[in-house]
Motif scaffolding. Structure first.
Motif, short mmCIF file in Angstrom:
data_model
loop_
_atom_site.label_atom_id
_atom_site.label_comp_id
_atom_site.label_asym_id
_atom_site.label_seq_id
_atom_site.Cartn_x
_atom_site.Cartn_y
_atom_site.Cartn_z
N ALA A 340 0.83 -1.21 0.00
CA ALA A 340 0.00 0.00 0.00
C ALA A 340 0.86 1.26 0.00
N LEU A 341 2.00 1.21 0.68
CA LEU A 341 2.92 2.35 0.70
C LEU A 341 3.47 2.60 -0.70
N ALA A 342 3.88 1.53 -1.38
CA ALA A 342 4.41 1.68 -2.74
C ALA A 342 3.37 2.31 -3.65
N VAL A 343 2.12 1.87 -3.54
CA VAL A 343 1.05 2.43 -4.36
C VAL A 343 0.86 3.91 -4.05
N ALA A 344 0.86 4.26 -2.76
CA ALA A 344 0.63 5.65 -2.36
C ALA A 344 1.80 6.56 -2.74
N LEU A 345 3.02 6.03 -2.69
CA LEU A 345 4.19 6.84 -3.06
C LEU A 345 4.26 7.06 -4.56
N ASP A 346 3.76 6.08 -5.33
CA ASP A 346 3.65 6.21 -6.78
C ASP A 346 4.99 6.57 -7.43
N GLY A 347 6.05 5.91 -6.96
CA GLY A 347 7.35 6.11 -7.58
C GLY A 347 8.06 7.38 -7.19
N ALA A 348 7.65 8.03 -6.11
CA ALA A 348 8.32 9.25 -5.67
C ALA A 348 9.82 9.01 -5.51
N PRO A 349 10.66 9.84 -6.09
CA PRO A 349 12.11 9.60 -6.02
C PRO A 349 12.66 9.84 -4.61
N GLY A 350 13.71 9.08 -4.28
CA GLY A 350 14.42 9.32 -3.03
C GLY A 350 13.71 8.84 -1.77
N ILE A 351 12.69 8.00 -1.89
CA ILE A 351 12.00 7.48 -0.72
C ILE A 351 12.06 5.95 -0.74
N TYR A 352 12.56 5.39 0.35
CA TYR A 352 12.77 3.95 0.47
C TYR A 352 12.12 3.49 1.79
N ALA A 353 11.78 2.22 1.87
CA ALA A 353 11.16 1.76 3.12
C ALA A 353 11.39 0.28 3.35
N VAL A 354 11.32 -0.10 4.61
CA VAL A 354 11.24 -1.50 5.00
C VAL A 354 10.16 -1.62 6.06
N ALA A 355 9.41 -2.69 6.00
CA ALA A 355 8.41 -3.01 7.02
C ALA A 355 8.57 -4.48 7.34
N ARG A 383 9.38 -1.44 -11.81
CA ARG A 383 9.79 -2.83 -12.02
C ARG A 383 8.58 -3.75 -12.09
N ALA A 384 7.57 -3.46 -11.28
CA ALA A 384 6.35 -4.26 -11.34
C ALA A 384 5.68 -4.14 -12.71
N LYS A 385 5.61 -2.91 -13.23
CA LYS A 385 4.99 -2.70 -14.54
C LYS A 385 5.75 -3.45 -15.62
N ALA A 386 7.07 -3.47 -15.51
CA ALA A 386 7.89 -4.16 -16.51
C ALA A 386 7.61 -5.67 -16.52
N GLN A 387 7.16 -6.18 -15.38
CA GLN A 387 6.83 -7.61 -15.29
C GLN A 387 5.35 -7.88 -15.50
N GLY A 388 4.59 -6.82 -15.80
CA GLY A 388 3.17 -7.01 -16.02
C GLY A 388 2.37 -7.20 -14.74
N LEU A 389 2.90 -6.70 -13.63
CA LEU A 389 2.23 -6.85 -12.34
C LEU A 389 1.41 -5.61 -12.03
N ASP A 390 0.17 -5.80 -11.62
CA ASP A 390 -0.71 -4.70 -11.25
C ASP A 390 -0.78 -4.63 -9.73
N PRO A 391 -0.09 -3.66 -9.10
CA PRO A 391 -0.06 -3.61 -7.64
C PRO A 391 -1.45 -3.47 -7.02
N ALA A 392 -2.33 -2.72 -7.65
CA ALA A 392 -3.68 -2.54 -7.10
C ALA A 392 -4.44 -3.87 -7.05
N ASP A 399 -2.61 -10.08 -1.56
CA ASP A 399 -1.56 -10.99 -2.04
C ASP A 399 -0.21 -10.27 -2.14
N SER A 400 0.17 -9.62 -1.05
CA SER A 400 1.41 -8.87 -1.03
C SER A 400 2.64 -9.76 -1.14
N THR A 401 2.58 -10.98 -0.60
CA THR A 401 3.74 -11.87 -0.69
C THR A 401 4.09 -12.17 -2.14
N SER A 402 3.10 -12.52 -2.93
CA SER A 402 3.37 -12.84 -4.34
C SER A 402 3.95 -11.64 -5.09
#
Length: 430
Positions: A340-355, A383-392, A399-402
């Motif tokens: 959900a964080l990745a979706v909300a950040l929408d590729g904002a540069p310079g922001i990284y996270a671990v949970a 990278r997800a788009k390049a693999q054809g993955l739809d995060p939403a 299914d966050s693990t997959s």
């Protein structure tokens, strides 16, 4: 910061947080002297039970020279979380859904507590996960019914306080009952907290402390989340015999309780690492609760604010988030937060996270190899788009693990043998 150095920094924060809460660090100074004449009975449960039992056994046998014949006990930990012991029994059992091994281990703990005399010391070593590992259903409730109810509660979105309110009224060991069983022995509990607010009545469902909750409140939890319990559970929750001992009960007259590690201690360690790296730590709280995706959206907005202000900082937060299951995927609160964080950040540069969960596993099927959480990078969505993955779509299916597995961004430390709940860090690089 490069993606590699940012990930290494996030790893250092997570590692420091876990190390601060490990029993090898926090348990030895708190261990009480053995009793003058009687036995020392060690009863350990939870994800840190193996490491706590290992440390305590070494302390009493090697450092204090306690006669081995006076030392007895049992530890029950999650599968994969056991540690080698020399004479004390170590059991690995199911978590978060209990199993027969936990049932047998809990009964042995009950029998040992009930055998204690006024000369004995019952030392309870408690950590998060004990609620599932010490499974002793109230009379008339079968293990399968407890398992079914546990699954329903975990899927419902109920928080840990609500879940443990129900558990405490369906148990012969939780909700202060272990302390009552151990009378007239002195009871000392040393606890690693994994709950928001560090409430002893919630940690491991409070087996040695008074329970302020009631049968009526337990029934209310099930009603609130529209859970239709098995018939035996419904009967048990209306039986006055299953009311738990309350504050002021004589059962707690000889009982002491000490918190040896809290989530706050782990964040102190992480803040130190950040400052040493010249990064401003911003602690949002060590006791956050709520839906994982809602918390992620709020923290993404905060990270963007810091970025816009040109601050080099790391947002730190802990607590225990929840996931209301609507899909059929794999994951846990930390991985869902990360997605959900990745979706909300929408590729904002310079922001990284671990949970990640500090116990080393997050949701999943209960295996010790389950991931603890996930990383988010500025290019996660690209990278997800390049693999054809739809995060939403993955988020909608829980299914966050997959999703993160496909990207190679799962956090997989394996069992840490401790547990102070969730650890989240969002790094904002100027």
């Amino acid at each position: 910061m490069t993606d590699v150095s940012a990930r290494e920094f996030l790893d250092r924060l997570f590692t420091a947080a876990v190390a601060a809460a490990h029993p090898s660090t926090c348990l030895p100074p708190a261990l009480p002297p053995p009793p003058a004449q009687g036995r020392l009975i060690l009863l350990a449960a939870g994800k840190a039970a193996g490491s706590m039992l290992e440390v305590a056994e070494r302390h009493y046998l090697d450092e204090m020279g306690v006669d081995p014949s006076r030392l007895l006990g049992i530890g029950v930990a999650r599968h994969g979380y056991g540690r080698p012991t020399r004479q004390l029994e170590m059991v690995e059992a199911g978590h978060p859904v209990p199993d027969a091994a936990g049932l047998a281990g809990a009964q042995k703990a009950i029998d040992l507590a009930a055998s204690a005399t006024a000369d004995d010391l019952v030392l309870v070593l408690l950590s998060g996960g004990a609620s599932a590992n010490w499974i002793a259903p109230a009379f008339g409730v079968e293990l399968d019914d407890k398992r079914a109810l546990t699954r329903a509660l975990l899927r419902s979105g109920a928080n840990i306080t609500e879940i443990n309110t129900v558990r405490k009224h369906l148990s012969r060991i939780k909700g202060g009952r272990l302390a009552a069983l151990a009378q007239p022995a002195r009871v000392v509990t040393l606890s690693v907290s994994d709950v928001p607010g560090d409430d002893p009545a919630v940690i491991g469902s409070g087996p040695t402390v008074p329970d302020p909750t009631t049968l009526a409140e337990a029934r209310d939890v099930l009603a609130r989340y529209r859970i239709d319990p098995p018939p035996s559970v419904a009967v048990a929750l209306r039986d006055p015999a299953n009311e738990s001992p309350k504050p002021g009960d004589a059962a707690f007259a000889g009982s002491e309780y000490v918190l040896i590690s809290r989530p706050a201690d782990s964040f102190v360690a992480a803040e130190k690492i950040a400052r040493e790296a010249g990064i401003e730590p911003v602690l949002l709280g060590d006791n956050l609760e709520g839906e994982a995706r809602d918390v992620a959206a709020a923290q993404a907005a905060k990270a963007k604010e810091l970025k816009a202000a040109g601050r080099k900082a790391v947002l730190l937060s802990g607590g225990e988030l929840t996931v209301t299951m609507r899909g059929q995927g794999r994951g846990g609160p930390n991985q869902e937060y990360a997605l959900a964080l990745a979706v909300a950040l929408d590729g904002a540069p310079g922001i990284y996270a671990v949970a990640g969960d500090t116990d080393g596993t997050d949701g999943g099927g209960g295996d010790a190899s389950d991931p603890a959480g996930a990383y988010v990078m500025p290019d996660t969505l690209a990278r997800a788009k390049a693999q054809g993955l739809d995060p939403a779509a993955f988020l909608a299916n829980n299914d966050s693990t997959s999703f993160f597995e496909a990207l190679g961004d799962l956090l997989t430390p394996g069992p840490t043998c401790t547990n102070v709940n969730d650890f989240r860090a969002v790094l904002v690089d100027e």
